[in-house]
Design a protein around this motif. Sequence first.
Motif, PDB file in Angstrom:
ATOM      1  N   GLU A  64     -46.103  12.701 -23.764  1.00 15.15           N
ATOM      2  CA  GLU A  64     -45.225  13.968 -23.335  1.00 15.15           C
ATOM      3  C   GLU A  64     -43.727  13.637 -23.782  1.00 15.15           C
ATOM      4  O   GLU A  64     -43.225  12.504 -23.422  1.00 15.15           O
ATOM      5  N   LEU A  65     -43.036  14.364 -24.406  1.00 16.37           N
ATOM      6  CA  LEU A  65     -41.617  14.187 -24.972  1.00 16.37           C
ATOM      7  C   LEU A  65     -40.806  14.475 -24.018  1.00 16.37           C
ATOM      8  O   LEU A  65     -40.736  15.858 -23.360  1.00 16.37           O
ATOM      9  N   ILE A  66     -39.855  13.779 -23.635  1.00 18.30           N
ATOM     10  CA  ILE A  66     -39.020  13.884 -22.267  1.00 18.30           C
ATOM     11  C   ILE A  66     -37.338  14.127 -22.945  1.00 18.30           C
ATOM     12  O   ILE A  66     -36.946  13.401 -23.544  1.00 18.30           O
ATOM     13  N   PHE A  67     -36.635  14.866 -22.515  1.00 20.14           N
ATOM     14  CA  PHE A  67     -35.361  14.917 -22.576  1.00 20.14           C
ATOM     15  C   PHE A  67     -34.685  14.714 -21.185  1.00 20.14           C
ATOM     16  O   PHE A  67     -34.909  15.093 -20.179  1.00 20.14           O
ATOM     17  N   SER A  68     -33.503  13.648 -21.263  1.00 17.99           N
ATOM     18  CA  SER A  68     -33.078  12.982 -20.055  1.00 17.99           C
ATOM     19  C   SER A  68     -31.506  13.060 -19.983  1.00 17.99           C
ATOM     20  O   SER A  68     -30.810  13.011 -21.187  1.00 17.99           O
ATOM     21  N   THR A  69     -31.213  13.380 -19.015  1.00 19.04           N
ATOM     22  CA  THR A  69     -29.578  13.650 -18.807  1.00 19.04           C
ATOM     23  C   THR A  69     -29.348  13.082 -17.319  1.00 19.04           C
ATOM     24  O   THR A  69     -30.234  12.537 -16.548  1.00 19.04           O
ATOM     25  N   HIS A  70     -28.171  13.070 -16.847  1.00 14.03           N
ATOM     26  CA  HIS A  70     -27.746  12.625 -15.580  1.00 14.03           C
ATOM     27  C   HIS A  70     -28.251  13.380 -14.417  1.00 14.03           C
ATOM     28  O   HIS A  70     -28.348  12.962 -13.285  1.00 14.03           O
ATOM     29  N   THR A  71     -28.599  14.399 -14.811  1.00  9.89           N
ATOM     30  CA  THR A  71     -29.486  15.242 -13.698  1.00  9.89           C
ATOM     31  C   THR A  71     -30.882  15.134 -13.708  1.00  9.89           C
ATOM     32  O   THR A  71     -31.412  15.676 -12.607  1.00  9.89           O
ATOM     33  N   GLY A  72     -31.411  14.511 -14.541  1.00  9.79           N
ATOM     34  CA  GLY A  72     -33.066  14.517 -14.454  1.00  9.79           C
ATOM     35  C   GLY A  72     -33.758  14.449 -15.569  1.00  9.79           C
ATOM     36  O   GLY A  72     -32.896  14.257 -16.875  1.00  9.79           O
ATOM     37  N   ASN A  73     -34.935  14.424 -15.659  1.00  8.45           N
ATOM     38  CA  ASN A  73     -35.861  14.320 -16.968  1.00  8.45           C
ATOM     39  C   ASN A  73     -36.524  15.561 -17.105  1.00  8.45           C
ATOM     40  O   ASN A  73     -37.286  16.011 -15.889  1.00  8.45           O
ATOM     41  N   TYR A  74     -36.656  16.264 -18.285  1.00 10.95           N
ATOM     42  CA  TYR A  74     -37.334  17.381 -18.437  1.00 10.95           C
ATOM     43  C   TYR A  74     -38.209  17.327 -19.566  1.00 10.95           C
ATOM     44  O   TYR A  74     -37.900  16.997 -20.847  1.00 10.95           O
ATOM     45  N   PRO A  75     -39.464  18.112 -19.555  1.00 12.40           N
ATOM     46  CA  PRO A  75     -40.308  18.032 -20.697  1.00 12.40           C
ATOM     47  C   PRO A  75     -39.639  18.721 -21.691  1.00 12.40           C
ATOM     48  O   PRO A  75     -39.288  19.926 -21.626  1.00 12.40           O
ATOM     49  N   ILE A  76     -40.076  18.445 -23.020  1.00 10.15           N
ATOM     50  CA  ILE A  76     -39.607  19.194 -24.022  1.00 10.15           C
ATOM     51  C   ILE A  76     -41.047  20.026 -24.482  1.00 10.15           C
ATOM     52  O   ILE A  76     -41.935  19.686 -24.784  1.00 10.15           O
ATOM     53  N   LYS A  77     -40.553  21.403 -24.509  1.00  8.03           N
ATOM     54  CA  LYS A  77     -41.529  22.230 -24.645  1.00  8.03           C
ATOM     55  C   LYS A  77     -41.752  22.637 -26.134  1.00  8.03           C
ATOM     56  O   LYS A  77     -43.117  22.807 -26.746  1.00  8.03           O
ATOM     57  N   SER A  78     -41.030  22.641 -26.938  1.00  6.33           N
ATOM     58  CA  SER A  78     -40.944  22.665 -28.416  1.00  6.33           C
ATOM     59  C   SER A  78     -39.648  22.395 -28.952  1.00  6.33           C
ATOM     60  O   SER A  78     -38.550  22.233 -28.566  1.00  6.33           O
ATOM     61  N   ILE A  79     -40.021  22.085 -30.609  1.00  4.59           N
ATOM     62  CA  ILE A  79     -38.898  21.764 -31.317  1.00  4.59           C
ATOM     63  C   ILE A  79     -38.884  22.594 -32.641  1.00  4.59           C
ATOM     64  O   ILE A  79     -39.706  22.795 -33.021  1.00  4.59           O
ATOM     65  N   ASP A  80     -37.481  23.137 -33.004  1.00  5.35           N
ATOM     66  CA  ASP A  80     -37.419  23.901 -34.165  1.00  5.35           C
ATOM     67  C   ASP A  80     -36.438  22.901 -35.179  1.00  5.35           C
ATOM     68  O   ASP A  80     -35.300  23.111 -34.837  1.00  5.35           O
ATOM     69  N   TYR A  81     -37.053  22.226 -35.924  1.00  3.28           N
ATOM     70  CA  TYR A  81     -36.402  21.441 -36.845  1.00  3.28           C
ATOM     71  C   TYR A  81     -35.399  22.127 -37.777  1.00  3.28           C
ATOM     72  O   TYR A  81     -34.376  21.672 -38.144  1.00  3.28           O
ATOM     73  N   SER A  82     -35.848  23.472 -38.255  1.00  4.49           N
ATOM     74  CA  SER A  82     -34.954  24.241 -39.236  1.00  4.49           C
ATOM     75  C   SER A  82     -33.663  24.632 -38.514  1.00  4.49           C
ATOM     76  O   SER A  82     -32.798  24.929 -39.168  1.00  4.49           O
ATOM     77  N   LYS A  83     -33.835  24.862 -37.427  1.00 10.59           N
ATOM     78  CA  LYS A  83     -32.467  25.291 -36.311  1.00 10.59           C
ATOM     79  C   LYS A  83     -31.909  24.324 -35.642  1.00 10.59           C
ATOM     80  O   LYS A  83     -30.995  24.594 -34.957  1.00 10.59           O
ATOM     81  N   SER A  84     -32.460  23.194 -35.796  1.00 14.41           N
ATOM     82  CA  SER A  84     -31.960  22.002 -34.737  1.00 14.41           C
ATOM     83  C   SER A  84     -32.008  22.301 -33.333  1.00 14.41           C
ATOM     84  O   SER A  84     -30.932  22.164 -32.705  1.00 14.41           O
ATOM     85  N   THR A  85     -32.836  22.946 -32.859  1.00 12.39           N
ATOM     86  CA  THR A  85     -33.154  23.303 -31.222  1.00 12.39           C
ATOM     87  C   THR A  85     -34.324  22.605 -30.808  1.00 12.39           C
ATOM     88  O   THR A  85     -35.175  22.440 -31.418  1.00 12.39           O
ATOM     89  N   ILE A  86     -34.080  22.345 -29.430  1.00 11.08           N
ATOM     90  CA  ILE A  86     -35.199  22.165 -28.839  1.00 11.08           C
ATOM     91  C   ILE A  86     -35.177  22.923 -27.401  1.00 11.08           C
ATOM     92  O   ILE A  86     -34.372  23.366 -27.036  1.00 11.08           O
ATOM     93  N   THR A  87     -36.520  23.229 -26.945  1.00  7.75           N
ATOM     94  CA  THR A  87     -36.625  24.064 -25.699  1.00  7.75           C
ATOM     95  C   THR A  87     -37.273  23.199 -24.614  1.00  7.75           C
ATOM     96  O   THR A  87     -38.205  22.371 -24.884  1.00  7.75           O
TER      97      THR A  87
END
Length: 302
Positions: A64-87
Amino acid sequence: MNPSPEPATAIVFILLLSCIAFISVEGTCSDRCGTLDVKYPLGTGPGCGDPRFRSSVSCLNQQELIFSTHTGNYPIKSIDYSKSTITILDPGMSTCSFMKSSPNFGLDWTAPFQLDSSIFVLLHCSSPSSLVYKGNPLCDTSNSHICFSLYSCPGIVSFGVPPYSQAAASSCCVYSPVNLGPADDINLNSLHCSTYTSILSFGDSPTDPTQWEYGIRLKYNYGDDGNIPSVCGDCERSNGVCGYAIPRNTFVCACRNGVNTTSTCYGQEGFWSSSSSDLAVFTSMIVAVWITVLVTAFQQAM
């Protein structure tokens, strides 16, 4: 009297340390985590991708790919490399099917991420009309229809509010957190709201929140022009994974056979197979041989 074993011992220890260091960087980067393809600038762990992303994105147990910040850890649902975005998905966020009190959500100031096209909605607020920042209202009243739709959700009764009621809609705020500055924090305590949701798309049902897509879309930035460095592009075309060498963060191309290079993986197959485990086995054999030499040297010296 036997010859002193100190010189041989020193050589053995140097070789052992080299082998251990070689093993420590072997097989650490991957271009896949669970069901997601992982490409530059994102990485699966320390030494992978762009060093500016190391504290934000990681792969948990290779599943599972995880996005982390000071408020917690969040699963990454999808990545759009052409738009440089993650959901990402916030497990504490409310949706139409299940509403509950939410923790705060925020982005790190130093991380190369910012909020993108998500619509944030604060729910069960004490006084949305009083939510202002530097004299500017934080609630967009032109989108009040979103509030009316959300308050048709059965889950709203968990806050003691009847669905479809005027009281329910008046405690809702379609919110723009970018007004709070680069940190993009949603501090529900200071906003006097119980929970929040984030809408990615209304789909074909703009008035039916049970059909909406929920999540948080983030845009990431890297480089001066947002383009992949040519050395990384060459590495990926050679079936390698772009990374960096700690602590100086110099570029490395991690090959699938476990070899790290400063250019590409072309011509790196050589003795090794395509499986990095073969490299680990061979290196372990080297370590075992030199441990035997070391023990023998000490026995002869006694």
